[in-house]
Motif scaffolding. Sequence first.
Motif, short mmCIF file in Angstrom:
data_model
loop_
_atom_site.label_atom_id
_atom_site.label_comp_id
_atom_site.label_asym_id
_atom_site.label_seq_id
_atom_site.Cartn_x
_atom_site.Cartn_y
_atom_site.Cartn_z
N TYR A 85 0.96 -1.69 -0.21
CA TYR A 85 0.49 0.29 0.09
C TYR A 85 0.79 1.60 0.08
O TYR A 85 2.10 1.33 0.48
N GLY A 86 0.10 2.37 -0.39
CA GLY A 86 1.35 3.30 -0.10
C GLY A 86 0.32 5.10 -0.91
O GLY A 86 -0.08 4.69 -0.74
N SER A 87 0.72 5.57 -1.75
CA SER A 87 0.16 6.61 -2.64
C SER A 87 0.75 6.39 -3.86
O SER A 87 1.81 6.18 -4.11
N CYS A 94 -3.52 13.17 -5.21
CA CYS A 94 -2.18 12.57 -4.86
C CYS A 94 -3.57 11.41 -3.72
O CYS A 94 -4.19 12.24 -2.78
N GLY A 96 -4.94 7.79 -1.47
CA GLY A 96 -3.56 6.15 -1.40
C GLY A 96 -4.13 5.11 -2.33
O GLY A 96 -5.37 4.89 -3.38
N LYS A 98 -3.79 0.70 -2.32
CA LYS A 98 -3.62 -0.92 -1.88
C LYS A 98 -3.72 -1.82 -2.78
O LYS A 98 -4.08 -1.73 -4.07
N SER A 101 -6.15 -1.79 -5.92
CA SER A 101 -6.20 -0.38 -6.19
C SER A 101 -5.78 -0.84 -8.06
O SER A 101 -4.79 -1.47 -8.60
N ALA A 116 4.20 3.38 0.92
CA ALA A 116 4.63 3.33 2.31
C ALA A 116 4.17 1.98 3.42
O ALA A 116 4.38 2.63 4.78
N SER A 117 4.55 1.10 2.81
CA SER A 117 4.39 0.02 3.54
C SER A 117 5.63 -0.62 4.22
O SER A 117 6.56 0.44 3.40
#
Length: 151
Positions: A85-87, A94, A96, A98, A101, A116-117
């Motif tokens: 997950y992240g951005s 911007c 999120g 995961k 997605s 971001a994980s």
Amino acid sequence: MKQIEKISENSNYCAVNLNELNGIRDYSLIHPISKKEIEGKVFLKNITGATGTEISFNSLQAHTEQPYFHLHRKNEETYIILKGYGSFQVDDDCFGIKEGSVIRVAPKGVRGIYNASNEEMIYIVIQSKQNSLEEYTTDDGEKVPYQAKWK
């Protein structure tokens, strides 16, 4: 640099094996512009002989980002997040992302991705020329006059 395993092919198909998705980070390529090695990326167009799309499997290590924002001249991209997950950023937006997605980006959209994980992010990117898909329904399929059987 890990090599893609070709399973089988003839004039109508080409099958390859990338093995386990956690091994995507073992692939790398030399970027054609920067001439730097990019780890965790493997393109499939050339090895499979694809003529309408470029598909790549990609890996981002924990808490890292794609090394640069970019856009395209003609091709749209669809990102499919398989793990992590992240951005994701397109232009000034911007949001999120995961596992599961899916993000489609028009050629001129300036894009970047961040993991971001605490584990590796794995994602697929499908690239094709914008507006090139002429037919996209089951109407394109045609039943063959014989029954195919497993060998």
